[in-house]
Design a protein around this motif. Structure first.
Motif, PDB file in Angstrom:
ATOM      1  N   LEU A  20     -16.581  23.702 -12.910  1.00 37.60           N
ATOM      2  CA  LEU A  20     -15.721  23.945 -11.744  1.00 37.60           C
ATOM      3  C   LEU A  20     -15.234  22.626 -11.164  1.00 37.60           C
ATOM      4  CD1 LEU A  20     -17.122  26.605  -9.269  1.00 37.60           C
ATOM      5  CD2 LEU A  20     -14.792  26.313 -10.067  1.00 37.60           C
ATOM      6  N   TYR A  70     -10.616  34.337 -15.292  1.00 38.57           N
ATOM      7  CA  TYR A  70     -11.595  33.803 -14.340  1.00 38.57           C
ATOM      8  C   TYR A  70     -10.907  32.904 -13.317  1.00 38.57           C
ATOM      9  CZ  TYR A  70     -15.076  30.332 -12.827  1.00 38.57           C
ATOM     10  OH  TYR A  70     -15.847  29.471 -12.096  1.00 38.57           O
ATOM     11  N   TYR A  79      -4.199  26.749 -18.944  1.00 38.90           N
ATOM     12  CA  TYR A  79      -5.667  26.866 -18.878  1.00 38.90           C
ATOM     13  C   TYR A  79      -6.036  28.087 -19.705  1.00 38.90           C
ATOM     14  CZ  TYR A  79     -10.243  28.300 -17.119  1.00 38.90           C
ATOM     15  OH  TYR A  79     -11.561  28.708 -17.024  1.00 38.90           O
ATOM     16  N   ASP A 124     -11.341  25.879 -21.801  1.00 41.29           N
ATOM     17  CA  ASP A 124     -12.635  26.096 -21.146  1.00 41.29           C
ATOM     18  C   ASP A 124     -13.558  26.803 -22.141  1.00 41.29           C
ATOM     19  OD1 ASP A 124     -14.770  26.896 -19.573  1.00 41.29           O
ATOM     20  OD2 ASP A 124     -13.531  27.327 -17.816  1.00 41.29           O
ATOM     21  N   ARG A 145     -26.244  22.228 -12.429  1.00 45.60           N
ATOM     22  CA  ARG A 145     -24.915  21.731 -12.064  1.00 45.60           C
ATOM     23  C   ARG A 145     -24.464  20.610 -12.978  1.00 45.60           C
ATOM     24  NH1 ARG A 145     -22.800  25.022 -11.568  1.00 45.60           N
ATOM     25  NH2 ARG A 145     -20.954  24.299 -10.465  1.00 45.60           N
TER      26      ARG A 145
HETATM   27  N1  PMP Z   1     -15.530  28.475 -16.596  1.00 53.86           N
HETATM   28  C1  PMP Z   1     -15.799  29.760 -16.845  1.00 53.86           C
HETATM   29  C2  PMP Z   1     -14.986  30.481 -17.861  1.00 53.86           C
HETATM   30  C3  PMP Z   1     -16.810  30.401 -16.123  1.00 53.86           C
HETATM   31  O1  PMP Z   1     -17.057  31.695 -16.368  1.00 53.86           O
HETATM   32  C4  PMP Z   1     -17.545  29.687 -15.157  1.00 53.86           C
HETATM   33  C5  PMP Z   1     -18.641  30.327 -14.346  1.00 53.86           C
HETATM   34  N2  PMP Z   1     -18.475  31.632 -14.025  1.00 53.86           N
HETATM   35  C6  PMP Z   1     -17.228  28.353 -14.944  1.00 53.86           C
HETATM   36  C7  PMP Z   1     -16.225  27.785 -15.697  1.00 53.86           C
HETATM   37  C8  PMP Z   1     -17.933  27.515 -13.920  1.00 53.86           C
HETATM   38  O2  PMP Z   1     -19.096  27.042 -14.397  1.00 53.86           O
HETATM   39  P1  PMP Z   1     -19.925  25.839 -13.790  1.00 53.86           P
HETATM   40  O3  PMP Z   1     -21.194  26.444 -13.300  1.00 53.86           O
HETATM   41  O4  PMP Z   1     -20.119  24.907 -14.943  1.00 53.86           O
HETATM   42  O5  PMP Z   1     -19.131  25.184 -12.705  1.00 53.86           O
END
Ligand code: PMP
Length: 496
Positions: A199, A223, A273, A308, A348
């Motif tokens: 994130l 997402y 994305y 991602d 994290r």
């Molecule tokens: N990308 C995707 C596709 C996710 O599903 C999530 C979490 N739901 C994240 C990123 C965020 O993950 P992180 O805990 O690494 O910030």
């Protein structure tokens, strides 16, 4: 800020043994909330019935208290609109009133989550709630023994837990570089930035690399649509339809013309994305052919990609096609990874792989934001990767997740035939339940809450109304999953 229907954390009850009348205690409680700035001017109070439940009193007691507060001019009730906080002037007389935080809160640029997402974020932590949509591993899948072993060794490994350099722990970046190489991604440690979860990588990209007004294309649903990261920085999210092979890239740039004429595509300052592997929320696995076509399309249009890959390691039967990043020899793709889905979001830790110039720039901003991700988590992960423990654990995890998936599918066969359609996910956590009956999923969400069951309605991920539900088989225990799915089918049948 308060929102109608939102379950407030009212962790106070009037003292029924006190000499002070109960309604007066409520007046004082609400006044304290307003004068302390917790409830700001312009906030809407929950319904009288909801407050009566929270305070465990009759509704008439709440009405009396609210009337008194209205008479002071602190609250105002408008028919049809509910009761609003209109002033804290009374509290000015009673105490040292704070500034009107509401004005300040409305002035910020980072947008609030939509109410359903706010509710999910809070309700997940309520006691006894069954979480049917949570995208996390269940506590019983957490490898406590492995973590104990690694954490015990750690003090001999690190010299201190001081701050680390802008790109993160070199030992971890070297270990990641080796892992990525095995996947076919060539990335020197100097091209890897450790982030506080993926994130944060999105946040860094949004503030460092895009102009306000530029377009971020993404799958519809996605997402990304459940987050405010890009819109808060002034970017416009644009949804592109998907089919079973993944994003229909030929629609990129053609939303207004509604044609497939590639010459009309305008992608200046834009970006794509995508979650090609076990897409969140639909679980779709982009086919190899679609990956190649998508990459060619983006290369031809000089459209940079954020790939991602949060779920790529969670395949259940066979390895998925290689990430898009393996095709990238000119630094077109920023590739995101995270440890949140395979092991523990609480560590994290995520990583971004891209050209050195990008990684350096984002690393510099990261230093200004949090001065680095947790050093302890980075050391732990470096140890997990280099010891081989993580890979062993993944084998076991895939096996357990597959059992859970099959169990969830058998429950759907039993309870949801005729009510919904779904595909069998080849990895990750989610089954995308497409309801065949015409019911509003926001009402279903509320009805399920009454049964102490939390679901993730498809609307929060989509650009238009969506009749699906993201069901997760990774979190709830077997019995809860069984009862929850059965109950949901019951409620849907009653709502039809
Ligand atoms: N990308 C995707 C596709 C996710 O599903 C999530 C979490 N739901 C994240 C990123 C965020 O993950 P992180 O805990 O690494 O910030």
């Amino acid at each position: 800020m308060l929102k109608e229907g939102q379950k407030l954390a009212i962790d106070w009850l009037p003292d029924k043994n006190s000499k002070e009348p109960v309604y007066k205690q409520i007046v004082n409680y609400i006044n304290r909330k307003i004068s302390s700035g917790d409830w700001t001017i312009g906030s809407k109070l929950p319904s009288q019935r909801f407050l009566a439940e929270c305070f465990s009193v009759n509704r008439s007691t709440v009405v009396r208290a609210l009337e008194e507060l209205c008479s002071y001019g602190i609250l105002e009730g408008t028919t049809g609109k509910g009761t609003m906080v209109t002033s804290n002037t009374w509290s000015v007389l009673m105490s040292n009133a704070p500034p009107d935080w509401g004005d300040y809160l409305r002035a910020g640029t980072f947008q609030e989550n939509v109410p359903t997402v706010q509710m999910i974020n809070k309700l997940e932590f309520e006691k006894d709630i069954v979480r049917l949509g949570t995208g996390e591993l269940s506590p019983d899948l957490f490898p406590a023994e492995m973590m104990r072993e690694v954490l015990q060794k750690l003090p001999d490994r690190f010299p201190s837990l001081n701050y680390l350099g802008p790109l993160g722990l070199p030992e971890l970046r070297r270990a990641l570089s080796l892992r990525l190489k095995k996947q076919g991604i060539d990335a020197d440690p100097s091209c890897i930035l450790i982030t506080s979860g993926s994130l944060q990588a999105l946040q860094l990209i949004s503030v460092c690399m895009l102009k306000p007004g530029s377009v971020v294309y993404t799958e519809s649903p996605s997402y990304l649509k459940s987050l405010q990261v890009f819109p808060s920085a002034g970017m416009k999210l644009t949804g592109i339809p998907m089919d079973r092979d993944g994003i229909q890239y030929w629609d990129i740039g053609n939303q207004t013309e509604n044609s497939r004429n590639e010459a009309a595509v305008d992608m200046e300052d834009a970006l794509l994305y995508t979650i090609p592997t076990f897409h969140n929320p639909t679980g779709t696995l982009m086919s190899e052919t679609r990956r190649k076509e998508l990459f060619r399309f983006c290369s031809n249009h000089r459209l940079p990609i954020i790939e991602d890959d949060a779920y790529g390691e969670l395949w259940l039967e066979e390895e998925p096609p290689k990430p898009l990043k393996t095709m990238d020899h000119h630094g077109m793709i920023l590739y995101l990874g995270t440890i949140s889905k395979t092991l523990a979001p609480g560590l994290r830790i995520g990583w971004l792989v891209g050209p050195e110039s990008v990684v350096e720039r984002l690393g510099d901003v990261k230093m200004q934001i949090d001065y680095g991700a947790s050093s302890l988590s980075q050391w732990a992960l470096a140890e997990l990767f280099s010891s081989g423990l993580y890979d062993k654990y993944l084998i076991d995890l895939r096996h357990k997740l597959k059992l859970r998936r099959d169990f969830a599918l058998s429950l759907l066969e039993k309870h949801f035939r005729g009510l919904a359609q779904w595909d069998v996910p080849k990895g990750s956590f989610y089954i995308w339940l497409k309801l065949l009956v015409d019911i509003p999923t926001d009402q279903l969400f509320q009805r399920m809450l009454k049964e102490q069951i939390l679901i993730n309605p498809g609307n929060i991920y989509d650009f238009q109304k969506n009749k699906s539900i993201r069901l997760s088989y990774s979190y709830a225990e077997e019995v809860s999953l069984e009862n929850g799915i059965e109950k949901m089918a019951d409620v849907i049948r009653k709502m039809r």
